[in-house]
Design an enzyme around this catalytic site. Structure first.
Site, PDB file in Angstrom:
ATOM      1  N   ASP A 134       1.274  19.722  -1.384  1.00 28.53           N
ATOM      2  CA  ASP A 134       0.572  18.581  -1.968  1.00 28.53           C
ATOM      3  C   ASP A 134      -0.410  19.022  -3.054  1.00 28.53           C
ATOM      4  OD1 ASP A 134       1.802  16.733  -0.346  1.00 28.53           O
ATOM      5  OD2 ASP A 134       0.123  16.483   1.029  1.00 28.53           O
ATOM      6  N   ARG A 184       7.587  16.978  -7.060  1.00 30.06           N
ATOM      7  CA  ARG A 184       7.232  15.608  -6.682  1.00 30.06           C
ATOM      8  C   ARG A 184       6.171  15.134  -7.661  1.00 30.06           C
ATOM      9  NH1 ARG A 184       4.772  15.435  -0.986  1.00 30.06           N
ATOM     10  NH2 ARG A 184       6.952  15.377  -0.352  1.00 30.06           N
TER      11      ARG A 184
HETATM   12  P1  FDA Z   1       0.034   2.082  -8.184  1.00 31.05           P
HETATM   13  O1  FDA Z   1      -1.183   2.600  -7.490  1.00 31.05           O
HETATM   14  O2  FDA Z   1      -0.111   1.545  -9.552  1.00 31.05           O
HETATM   15  O3  FDA Z   1       0.723   1.034  -7.244  1.00 31.05           O
HETATM   16  C1  FDA Z   1       1.809   0.238  -7.656  1.00 31.05           C
HETATM   17  C2  FDA Z   1       2.082  -0.814  -6.594  1.00 31.05           C
HETATM   18  O4  FDA Z   1       2.468  -0.142  -5.393  1.00 31.05           O
HETATM   19  C3  FDA Z   1       0.867  -1.627  -6.187  1.00 31.05           C
HETATM   20  O5  FDA Z   1       0.705  -2.746  -7.014  1.00 31.05           O
HETATM   21  C4  FDA Z   1       1.220  -1.995  -4.770  1.00 31.05           C
HETATM   22  O6  FDA Z   1       2.161  -3.044  -4.743  1.00 31.05           O
HETATM   23  C5  FDA Z   1       1.890  -0.754  -4.259  1.00 31.05           C
HETATM   24  N1  FDA Z   1       0.908   0.180  -3.669  1.00 31.05           N
HETATM   25  C6  FDA Z   1       0.496   1.367  -4.173  1.00 31.05           C
HETATM   26  N2  FDA Z   1      -0.379   1.970  -3.333  1.00 31.05           N
HETATM   27  C7  FDA Z   1      -0.514   1.145  -2.293  1.00 31.05           C
HETATM   28  C8  FDA Z   1      -1.258   1.201  -1.095  1.00 31.05           C
HETATM   29  N3  FDA Z   1      -2.043   2.233  -0.807  1.00 31.05           N
HETATM   30  N4  FDA Z   1      -1.157   0.164  -0.225  1.00 31.05           N
HETATM   31  C9  FDA Z   1      -0.359  -0.875  -0.480  1.00 31.05           C
HETATM   32  N5  FDA Z   1       0.376  -1.005  -1.604  1.00 31.05           N
HETATM   33  C10 FDA Z   1       0.298  -0.006  -2.500  1.00 31.05           C
HETATM   34  N6  FDA Z   1      -1.539  11.879  -4.624  1.00 31.05           N
HETATM   35  C11 FDA Z   1      -2.162  13.078  -4.854  1.00 31.05           C
HETATM   36  O7  FDA Z   1      -3.177  13.104  -5.538  1.00 31.05           O
HETATM   37  N7  FDA Z   1      -1.645  14.216  -4.326  1.00 31.05           N
HETATM   38  C12 FDA Z   1      -0.503  14.241  -3.597  1.00 31.05           C
HETATM   39  O8  FDA Z   1      -0.074  15.298  -3.145  1.00 31.05           O
HETATM   40  C13 FDA Z   1       0.163  13.010  -3.370  1.00 31.05           C
HETATM   41  N8  FDA Z   1       1.321  12.952  -2.649  1.00 31.05           N
HETATM   42  C14 FDA Z   1       2.039  11.782  -2.598  1.00 31.05           C
HETATM   43  C15 FDA Z   1       3.290  11.774  -2.015  1.00 31.05           C
HETATM   44  C16 FDA Z   1       4.050  10.619  -2.059  1.00 31.05           C
HETATM   45  C17 FDA Z   1       5.424  10.627  -1.453  1.00 31.05           C
HETATM   46  C18 FDA Z   1       3.543   9.438  -2.683  1.00 31.05           C
HETATM   47  C19 FDA Z   1       4.364   8.192  -2.766  1.00 31.05           C
HETATM   48  C20 FDA Z   1       2.278   9.446  -3.219  1.00 31.05           C
HETATM   49  C21 FDA Z   1       1.502  10.599  -3.179  1.00 31.05           C
HETATM   50  N9  FDA Z   1       0.219  10.623  -3.719  1.00 31.05           N
HETATM   51  C22 FDA Z   1      -0.401  11.834  -3.901  1.00 31.05           C
HETATM   52  C23 FDA Z   1      -0.486   9.351  -4.028  1.00 31.05           C
HETATM   53  C24 FDA Z   1      -0.299   8.947  -5.493  1.00 31.05           C
HETATM   54  O9  FDA Z   1      -0.969   9.842  -6.329  1.00 31.05           O
HETATM   55  C25 FDA Z   1      -0.853   7.538  -5.744  1.00 31.05           C
HETATM   56  O10 FDA Z   1      -2.216   7.513  -5.469  1.00 31.05           O
HETATM   57  C26 FDA Z   1      -0.163   6.441  -4.957  1.00 31.05           C
HETATM   58  O11 FDA Z   1       1.198   6.676  -4.807  1.00 31.05           O
HETATM   59  C27 FDA Z   1      -0.330   5.093  -5.657  1.00 31.05           C
HETATM   60  O12 FDA Z   1       0.250   5.148  -6.934  1.00 31.05           O
HETATM   61  P2  FDA Z   1       1.606   4.375  -7.352  1.00 31.05           P
HETATM   62  O13 FDA Z   1       2.396   5.285  -8.211  1.00 31.05           O
HETATM   63  O14 FDA Z   1       2.279   3.893  -6.147  1.00 31.05           O
HETATM   64  O15 FDA Z   1       1.150   3.218  -8.299  1.00 31.05           O
END
Ligand code: FDA
Length: 307
Positions: A134, A184
């Site tokens: 991570d 990732r």
């Molecule tokens: P965004 O935050 O713009 O969300 C888009 C849409 O997704 C929202 O409108 C909502 O519908 C839905 N959504 C997103 N987050 C949600 C939540 N918490 N609850 C409910 N709905 C939600 N970060 C990091 O700094 N280090 C890491 O190692 C990782 N590892 C990691 C692994 C995996 C498999 C994932 C999916 C994510 C991570 N992250 C992470 C977290 C990542 O950086 C980020 O903070 C979240 O995925 C939210 O970003 P989105 O790309 O989903 O878009």
């Protein structure tokens, strides 16, 4: 995000029944037994899994060793599953934070984290699982990428996480894409200053798409870790453009977030891996999930007032 680092808030939150109710949406359980049940259900629904033993910023060698033991036990338990070993893409994976393995210890922190991670990778190799490292806050990025590079000499399948919000990440993508790594790509979940990261949501999404294009065009294995519809919708065209079939990359989402979308993507023949955290050290992870989405916070605060 400030509350996610507050011990006072952490102790208060742990005592509240309502926190536990909201937490259960993102963290399926405290024990290995509970996470294996959730993992089995996800596998039965056609999804791949990556399990994270919760914990970060371990401050003593004993804690780092305990985290390592927890991962080794988890891998042993996963190894007893029928679908563990696999050719090519491995359905079972663990994700780990180097800070939970001692990276921040004053004396030899990096060496200690490397040694622990190496043992975990060796056990994962034995049972046919993958490991992905991570990404934590930007002060750890250089150290994390250099430990991951060392691990990749023995375990070329090791995955690394890159955060699209960091200015540096396009360059890191170019370098890792060239080396054929499993990467990732996520947006990034820490409260970073403007000197190192984009702070505007649209700019982060645009940066993500630029980074993803580089990863998709390279020889590695991109893992699209996002729930953002703008990103998910852009993937098929990017895959076509770069000549990738659905088997040449995977979508990844967090446990409890956009479950119907995870199922839809899997039913359409895509690889979808779910990141499933477990353990008692859920506070930092949980608070980052609340901070990501105002609606989660509103839901939590409303429940708190009503409780
Ligand atoms: P965004 O935050 O713009 O969300 C888009 C849409 O997704 C929202 O409108 C909502 O519908 C839905 N959504 C997103 N987050 C949600 C939540 N918490 N609850 C409910 N709905 C939600 N970060 C990091 O700094 N280090 C890491 O190692 C990782 N590892 C990691 C692994 C995996 C498999 C994932 C999916 C994510 C991570 N992250 C992470 C977290 C990542 O950086 C980020 O903070 C979240 O995925 C939210 O970003 P989105 O790309 O989903 O878009």
């Amino acid at each position: 995000m400030a509350a996610s680092r507050s011990h006072r808030f952490e102790h208060a939150a742990e005592r509240l029944t309502i926190t536990r109710k909201v937490r259960d949406r993102f963290v399926p359980g405290a024990t290995q037994h509970r996470v294996l049940d959730s993992a089995a259900a996800l596998r039965d629904s056609g999804r791949l899994i990556s399990i994270d033993y919760l914990g970060e910023q371990v401050t003593d060698a004993v804690g780092a060793k305990a985290t390592t033991t927890a991962y080794l036990d988890l891998l042993d338990a996963l190894g007893r599953r029928a679908d563990a070993a696999h050719e090519g893409v491995r359905p079972l994976e663990v994700s780990l934070k180097l800070s939970a393995l001692g990276q921040a210890l004053n004396r030899d922190g990096e060496k200690i984290a490397l040694a622990h991670a190496h043992r975990i990778c060796a056990r994962a190799e034995q049972i046919g699982a993958w490991v992905t490292v991570d990404a934590e806050d930007h002060t750890t990025t250089d150290s994390t990428l250099s430990i991951a590079a060392e691990l990749r000499t023995d375990f070329p399948w090791l995955g690394v996480v890159l955060q699209a919000y960091l200015w540096r990440t396009l360059g890191d993508c170019e370098q890792l894409a060239e080396s054929g790594a499993r990467v990732r790509l996520c947006k990034g979940a820490y409260d970073e200053p403007a000197s190192v990261a984009h702070r505007n949501a649209a700019a982060v999404t645009a940066a993500y798409l630029r980074c993803l294009r580089v990863l998709m065009a390279g020889p590695g294995y991109p893992m699209v870790a996002s729930h953002d519809p703008v990103i998910i919708d852009a993937v098929p065209a990017l895959a076509r453009e770069t000549g990738r079939a659905t088997a040449d990359f995977e979508y990844q989402m967090l446990y409890g977030v956009r479950d119907p979308e995870q199922r839809r993507l899997a039913a359409a023949g895509n690889r979808v891996r779910v990141y499933v955290p477990f353990g008692t050290q859920w506070y930092g992870y949980f608070m980052r999930r609340l901070a990501e989405r105002p609606a989660n916070l509103t839901f939590f605060m409303r429940a708190l007032v009503e409780s």
